[in-house]
Design an enzyme around this catalytic site. Structure first.
Site, PDB file in Angstrom:
ATOM      1  N   TYR A   1      -2.011  -0.680  10.697  1.00 14.94           N
ATOM      2  CA  TYR A   1      -2.019  -1.046   9.275  1.00 14.94           C
ATOM      3  C   TYR A   1      -0.753  -0.534   8.584  1.00 14.94           C
ATOM      4  CZ  TYR A   1      -3.771  -1.117   4.386  1.00 14.94           C
ATOM      5  OH  TYR A   1      -3.936  -1.306   3.031  1.00 14.94           O
TER       6      TYR A   1
ATOM      7  N   SER B   1       0.877  -1.183   0.000  1.00  8.97           N
ATOM      8  CA  SER B   1       0.000   0.000   0.000  1.00  8.97           C
ATOM      9  C   SER B   1       0.906   1.221   0.000  1.00  8.97           C
ATOM     10  CB  SER B   1      -0.847  -0.002   1.279  1.00  8.97           C
ATOM     11  OG  SER B   1      -1.520   1.238   1.443  1.00  8.97           O
TER      12      SER B   1
HETATM   13  P1  NAP Z   1     -11.149  -6.238  -0.156  1.00  5.13           P
HETATM   14  O1  NAP Z   1     -12.082  -6.225  -1.307  1.00  5.13           O
HETATM   15  O2  NAP Z   1     -11.705  -6.156   1.223  1.00  5.13           O
HETATM   16  O3  NAP Z   1     -10.235  -7.509  -0.314  1.00  5.13           O
HETATM   17  C1  NAP Z   1      -9.497  -8.084   0.717  1.00  5.13           C
HETATM   18  C2  NAP Z   1      -9.474  -9.579   0.455  1.00  5.13           C
HETATM   19  O4  NAP Z   1      -8.634 -10.199   1.415  1.00  5.13           O
HETATM   20  C3  NAP Z   1     -10.859 -10.195   0.569  1.00  5.13           C
HETATM   21  O5  NAP Z   1     -11.129 -10.929  -0.607  1.00  5.13           O
HETATM   22  C4  NAP Z   1     -10.774 -11.087   1.792  1.00  5.13           C
HETATM   23  O6  NAP Z   1     -11.489 -12.286   1.561  1.00  5.13           O
HETATM   24  C5  NAP Z   1      -9.278 -11.361   1.883  1.00  5.13           C
HETATM   25  N1  NAP Z   1      -8.881 -11.614   3.257  1.00  5.13           N
HETATM   26  C6  NAP Z   1      -8.982 -10.774   4.307  1.00  5.13           C
HETATM   27  N2  NAP Z   1      -8.537 -11.365   5.413  1.00  5.13           N
HETATM   28  C7  NAP Z   1      -8.147 -12.627   5.058  1.00  5.13           C
HETATM   29  C8  NAP Z   1      -7.609 -13.724   5.745  1.00  5.13           C
HETATM   30  N3  NAP Z   1      -7.367 -13.679   7.055  1.00  5.13           N
HETATM   31  N4  NAP Z   1      -7.337 -14.850   5.051  1.00  5.13           N
HETATM   32  C9  NAP Z   1      -7.579 -14.934   3.734  1.00  5.13           C
HETATM   33  N5  NAP Z   1      -8.079 -13.906   3.008  1.00  5.13           N
HETATM   34  C10 NAP Z   1      -8.365 -12.778   3.680  1.00  5.13           C
HETATM   35  O7  NAP Z   1     -10.103  -5.039  -0.248  1.00  5.13           O
HETATM   36  P2  NAP Z   1      -9.018  -4.652  -1.363  1.00  5.13           P
HETATM   37  O8  NAP Z   1      -9.018  -3.187  -1.397  1.00  5.13           O
HETATM   38  O9  NAP Z   1      -9.235  -5.389  -2.619  1.00  5.13           O
HETATM   39  O10 NAP Z   1      -7.666  -5.116  -0.647  1.00  5.13           O
HETATM   40  C11 NAP Z   1      -6.724  -5.961  -1.260  1.00  5.13           C
HETATM   41  C12 NAP Z   1      -5.338  -5.581  -0.786  1.00  5.13           C
HETATM   42  O11 NAP Z   1      -5.032  -4.269  -1.269  1.00  5.13           O
HETATM   43  C13 NAP Z   1      -5.176  -5.532   0.733  1.00  5.13           C
HETATM   44  O12 NAP Z   1      -3.931  -6.092   1.096  1.00  5.13           O
HETATM   45  C14 NAP Z   1      -5.195  -4.052   1.023  1.00  5.13           C
HETATM   46  O13 NAP Z   1      -4.498  -3.734   2.207  1.00  5.13           O
HETATM   47  C15 NAP Z   1      -4.515  -3.506  -0.205  1.00  5.13           C
HETATM   48  N6  NAP Z   1      -4.770  -2.099  -0.473  1.00  5.13           N
HETATM   49  C16 NAP Z   1      -6.040  -1.640  -0.690  1.00  5.13           C
HETATM   50  C17 NAP Z   1      -6.233  -0.274  -0.926  1.00  5.13           C
HETATM   51  C18 NAP Z   1      -7.609   0.326  -1.159  1.00  5.13           C
HETATM   52  O14 NAP Z   1      -7.750   1.543  -1.089  1.00  5.13           O
HETATM   53  N7  NAP Z   1      -8.625  -0.465  -1.482  1.00  5.13           N
HETATM   54  C19 NAP Z   1      -5.134   0.590  -0.957  1.00  5.13           C
HETATM   55  C20 NAP Z   1      -3.869   0.073  -0.742  1.00  5.13           C
HETATM   56  C21 NAP Z   1      -3.689  -1.274  -0.499  1.00  5.13           C
HETATM   57  P3  NAP Z   1     -12.293 -13.039   2.724  1.00  5.13           P
HETATM   58  O15 NAP Z   1     -13.028 -11.992   3.491  1.00  5.13           O
HETATM   59  O16 NAP Z   1     -13.177 -13.991   1.975  1.00  5.13           O
HETATM   60  O17 NAP Z   1     -11.263 -13.767   3.519  1.00  5.13           O
END
Ligand code: NAP
Length: 260
Positions: free
Chosen positions: A156, A143
């Site tokens: 985080y 991130s």
């Molecule tokens: P998201 O839609 O909430 O996706 C997160 C995914 O991680 C979900 O599919 C969830 O699936 C899975 N997950 C969470 N905890 C888990 C666990 N303990 N074991 C296995 N799977 C798990 O959010 P996203 O934005 O796409 O996030 C994806 C990545 O991008 C993350 O690492 C996040 O920190 C990073 N990121 C996001 C942003 C943003 O603004 N959206 C910015 C920078 C970085 P389940 O709930 O089914 O387990």
């Protein structure tokens, strides 16, 4: 037809958190590029919905990245159908916010465990295949919070800085083994995690959703949210042969919010 679209030579990519948001976009982009993709998460229904869009190319396996034993079992199950893992995308993550003074040990541990230990567990499970093949690609979805600080998300931020540190250390450790290790660092991206953060700001501050949204996008010099497909394209490039010399990098996909 590219070599990657031939099922006999298609590479096996494993994407954690592939059932939604950025992970689902990565899974689709890699599958369309011809890779066989296993997606891992805790909600099997969400994973299966993504897999159903790419029959024969994407399989769903349920596991929690914080549970090393469950991950070892899940990776073994994934390999039965799609073979050794050549590309690992550590994307699963959660972002919970709280003022630092109200960040209790449970929240601290939870952020480290999902974002950092989850990456550790999955990388340890995938590395033996890559070392045996003397070829591999590890891509960590960190991130911009892994490259700079933000208020109210100390745990985080610390976890994502840890992911960037792990990326750099492993890149050096495996540099001569045909394995590259990189991070992509999205800025605010249009996914559930962001929608939850916006809802949290609305609930805690009484601001309107539109106000909260514009505050999130204001930090991006392009004045907009990053789209999941933009992050997925960076991952696709890092997973290919053309990026063989790129290792230990943390590539910001953030409209210029971070420059390094
Ligand atoms: P998201 O839609 O909430 O996706 C997160 C995914 O991680 C979900 O599919 C969830 O699936 C899975 N997950 C969470 N905890 C888990 C666990 N303990 N074991 C296995 N799977 C798990 O959010 P996203 O934005 O796409 O996030 C994806 C990545 O991008 C993350 O690492 C996040 O920190 C990073 N990121 C996001 C942003 C943003 O603004 N959206 C910015 C920078 C970085 P389940 O709930 O089914 O387990």
């Amino acid at each position: 037809m590219s070599a990657l679209s031939d099922q006999s030579t298609a590479k096996h990519a494993l994407v954690t958190g592939g059932g939604s948001g950025i992970g689902a976009a990565i899974a689709s982009t890699l599958a369309i590029a011809g890779l066989r993709v296993t997606i891992i998460g805790r909600r099997l229904d969400a994973l299966q919905a993504v897999a159903a869009r790419h029959p024969g190319h994407v399989q769903a396996v349920e596991a929690d990245v914080t549970d090393a034993a469950a991950i070892a079992t899940a990776f073994a199950e994934a390999k039965v159908r799609f073979g050794p893992i050549q590309v690992l995308v550590n994307n699963a993550g959660q972002a919970h916010s709280a003022p630092f003074i109200k960040t209790d040990a449970a929240l601290w541990q939870h952020m480290l465990s999902v974002n950092l230990t989850g990456t550790f567990n999955c990388t340890q499970a995938a590395l033996p295949d890559m070392l045996a093949a003397q070829w591999g690609r590890i891509i960590n979805v960190a991130s911009t919070a892994g490259l700079k600080g933000y208020a109210y998300v100390a745990a985080y931020c610390a976890a994502k800085h840890g992911v960037v540190g792990l990326t750099r250390a492993l890149a050096l450790e495996y540099a001569k083994k045909g394995i590259t290790v990189n991070a992509v660092c999205p800025g605010y991206t249009e996914t559930d995690i962001l929608r939850e953060s916006i809802a949290n700001v609305v609930a805690k501050t009484g601001r309107s959703e539109a106000q909260a949204r514009s505050e999130f996008s204001a930090g991006n010099p392009q004045g907009r949210m990053v789209q999941p497909e933009e992050v997925a394209d960076a991952v696709l490039w890092l997973s290919g042969h053309a990026a063989a010399s790129v290792t230990g990098q943390s590539i910001a996909v953030s409209g210029g919010e971070v420059m390094n």
